[in-house]
Design a protein around this motif. Structure first.
Motif, PDB file in Angstrom:
ATOM      1  N   PHE A  83       0.849  -1.055  -0.067  1.00 23.11           N
ATOM      2  CA  PHE A  83      -0.084  -0.041   0.039  1.00 23.11           C
ATOM      3  C   PHE A  83       0.775   1.427   0.050  1.00 23.11           C
ATOM      4  N   LEU A  84       0.455   2.214  -0.492  1.00 21.59           N
ATOM      5  CA  LEU A  84       1.083   3.605  -0.374  1.00 21.59           C
ATOM      6  C   LEU A  84       1.206   4.247   0.928  1.00 21.59           C
ATOM      7  N   GLY A  85       0.158   4.033   1.532  1.00 21.94           N
ATOM      8  CA  GLY A  85       0.096   4.733   2.739  1.00 21.94           C
ATOM      9  C   GLY A  85      -1.038   4.083   3.700  1.00 21.94           C
ATOM     10  N   LYS A  86      -1.384   4.888   4.869  1.00 25.39           N
ATOM     11  CA  LYS A  86      -2.340   4.436   5.726  1.00 25.39           C
ATOM     12  C   LYS A  86      -3.217   5.656   6.171  1.00 25.39           C
ATOM     13  N   VAL A  87      -4.372   5.453   6.533  1.00 32.04           N
ATOM     14  CA  VAL A  87      -5.253   6.206   7.423  1.00 32.04           C
ATOM     15  C   VAL A  87      -5.293   6.064   8.664  1.00 32.04           C
ATOM     16  N   ASP A  88      -5.194   7.094   9.716  1.00 31.47           N
ATOM     17  CA  ASP A  88      -5.385   6.751  11.072  1.00 31.47           C
ATOM     18  C   ASP A  88      -6.760   7.466  11.466  1.00 31.47           C
ATOM     19  N   LYS A  89      -7.838   6.542  11.665  1.00 35.54           N
ATOM     20  CA  LYS A  89      -9.058   6.785  12.029  1.00 35.54           C
ATOM     21  C   LYS A  89      -9.308   6.499  13.594  1.00 35.54           C
ATOM     22  N   GLU A  90      -8.392   6.009  14.317  1.00 40.08           N
ATOM     23  CA  GLU A  90      -8.455   5.806  15.591  1.00 40.08           C
ATOM     24  C   GLU A  90      -9.015   6.909  16.489  1.00 40.08           C
ATOM     25  N   GLY A  91     -10.012   6.836  17.121  1.00 42.49           N
ATOM     26  CA  GLY A  91     -10.913   7.620  18.271  1.00 42.49           C
ATOM     27  C   GLY A  91     -11.240   8.741  17.400  1.00 42.49           C
ATOM     28  N   TYR A 101      -1.387   9.121   5.889  1.00 42.70           N
ATOM     29  CA  TYR A 101       0.159   9.243   5.969  1.00 42.70           C
ATOM     30  C   TYR A 101       0.524   8.491   4.855  1.00 42.70           C
ATOM     31  N   LEU A 102       1.883   8.880   4.138  1.00 45.00           N
ATOM     32  CA  LEU A 102       2.405   8.265   2.946  1.00 45.00           C
ATOM     33  C   LEU A 102       3.730   7.396   3.630  1.00 45.00           C
ATOM     34  N   PHE A 103       3.789   6.086   3.154  1.00 44.24           N
ATOM     35  CA  PHE A 103       4.778   5.134   3.587  1.00 44.24           C
ATOM     36  C   PHE A 103       6.348   5.649   2.946  1.00 44.24           C
TER      37      PHE A 103
END
Length: 493
Positions: A83-91, A101-103
């Protein structure tokens, strides 16, 4: 969809691979990557390139990350994904508060057996991230690490792991028809009526097979008048035990308790409408003083056959079916509470599906229908029973396959109420045949008047109803075999 973004600024220009025709049609547009993976050469946090992303590029990457875009690479013809990055949805309940975020650091692990590459994996460093939440320019150092490990796997079996991983992913990811394995064998509504319809349809199928056998051996030769109708009455009476056994046995498999009522329903499901139609049409014939009106003596003989042969055999078959102690073979355990069925567009509902299911089998027998109608309602003599038998076999095959296909599409849409749908879709050809009766009456026949019209549409309604029950049973049996087969192949807890 292929989107090209310039990730790195490197000295050499990007080389595009010349794709074959199949790769082009598949949408592949391969280019050389800035990662240098020399054989047995390990690297630690090597900088592949440095890039300053503009606000527009940050927005593009943020969109790609939110939509779970991934990259695919090949090394020594072995595929790798990430994957290119991730989405922080916590809380964060509001999507606008999520972090994107981009890796920027990829870690390659390559397994080798002597001088041959066996396997390659890639993962992203979870601690090396670039914040893309704001539309601000950002400097990025794209890095990569290369680790080489030795393995005993021979080169000839290096693709086995990819096939195993794909099967494991399919087993782990329950979507579509796998997702409803706990509901697919939940018993249908009105199971007594369903078992009665299945028993009647099975009896009519057996009756049709026996009629074809007699026709193929030459019993119904042209000058043996009335032989066909005599055979229909006698064979129907003798096969009533099949209806009783099938209905009672299946009803008990569905954990039904009132098997006596189920037998009464089985005995009247086809004979009831046929008896009402006969009484009305015979009254019409008597009123018109027509010779087709059955005399009282013949009616008594038919009643005695029904009372002394049909009914006892139906009861004996029902008792045998009840005592068979057969269990419904469900490869998956049914959950206690049914899963909610998602909403569907109009063309996935029962009536449009029946229209689609009935059209193809009807088109397979359309040509032969005219000759049959001309023989039954006209003055032509029908003798080519071998061709008719072949057409009948084609009808059964097409009905079974189209019903199985529609059942699979229904299960893939997470709709587990397939029992009645498969029966109705299988039997819908009978409705098309009755619609053909309207065309034949207006365009091909010279019938007129109330008596001829009522006889034609009355008895054809009974015949088409019989086809509905018979083909419905065929469609359900084919779907049941298919559903058991596919759910037996998965792991059900």
């Amino acid at each position: 969809m292929l989107i090209k973004w310039v990730l790195c600024t490197i000295p050499a220009p990007v080389k595009e691979k010349k794709e074959a025709l199949g790769e082009v049609l598949n949408g592949d547009r391969l280019v050389s990557a800035p990662y240098k993976l020399e054989f047995l050469s390990e690297k630690e946090a090597e900088i592949a390139c440095t890039r300053k992303l503009t606000k527009e590029e940050v927005a593009k990457f943020r969109t790609a990350v939110s939509k779970d875009y991934f990259f695919q690479m090949y090394y020594d013809d072995l595929p790798i994904w990430g994957f290119l990055g991730k989405v922080d949805k916590e809380g964060k309940a509001d999507p606008s508060e999520c972090k994107y975020y981009l890796f920027k650091h990829l870690i390659f692990e390559i397994f080798h057996n002597k001088d041959r590459v066996i396997e390659i994996t890639v993962r992203s460093d979870p601690n090396a991230l670039v914040d893309l939440t704001e539309d601000e320019p950002v400097n990025v150092d794209f890095m990569y690490t290369v680790k080489w490990k030795e393995t005993d796997t021979p080169f000839e079996k290096r693709m086995d792991k990819y096939a195993h991983d794909e099967e494991s992913a399919d087993d782990d990811e329950e979507t579509g028809w796998k997702y409803i394995h706990g509901d697919v064998f939940r018993y249908p509504k009105y199971k007594s009526l369903f078992a009665a319809a299945l028993g009647s349809g099975t009896q009519l199928f057996t009756l049709t097979i026996f009629i074809f056998i007699l026709a193929l051996v030459g019993v119904f030769y042209p000058y043996n008048r009335g032989a066909l109708f005599t055979a229909l009455v006698v064979i129907y009476a003798l096969t009533s035990g099949i209806a009783g056994y099938t209905a009672a046995s299946f009803y008990c498999q569905l954990e039904g308790t009132n098997w006596v009522r189920n037998l009464l329903l089985t005995g009247s499901l086809f004979c009831g409408p046929l008896f009402v139609t006969f009484c009305f049409l015979n009254t019409v014939a008597i009123a018109y003083k027509a010779t087709v009106a059955l005399p009282f003596g013949t009616i008594v003989v038919i009643f005695l056959i029904w009372a002394l042969v049909t009914s006892p055999l139906l009861v004996l078959g029902g008792i045998a079916g009840k005592n068979s102690k057969a269990e419904f073979q469900a490869p998956c355990r049914t959950t206690k509470y049914p899963r909610e069925i998602p909403p569907f567009p109009w063309y996935r509902k029962t009536v449009p599906q029946m229209a689609m299911a009935g059209f193809l089998p009807f088109s397979a027998i359309y040509i032969e229908l005219y000759y049959i109608f001309a023989s039954v309602w006209g003055h032509r003599i029908y003798t080519i029973y071998s061709i008719l038998f072949i057409v009948f076999i084609i009808l059964l095959i097409v009905t079974a396959f189209i019903t199985v296909a529609l059942t699979y599409f229904q299960l893939a849409a997470e709709d587990h109420e397939w029992w009645w749908r498969s029966f109705l879709c299988g039997g819908s050809t009978g409705l098309f045949i009755y619609a053909y009766c309207l065309y034949y009456y207006n365009a091909r026949s010279d019938m007129s008047g109330f008596m001829q019209t009522s006889f034609f549409f009355g008895y054809m309604a009974c015949i088409c109803y019989g086809f509905f029950l018979m083909l419905g049973a065929i469609g359900f049996r084919a779907s049941l075999f298919f559903v058991r087969h596919i759910y037996r192949s998965i792991k059900c807890e």
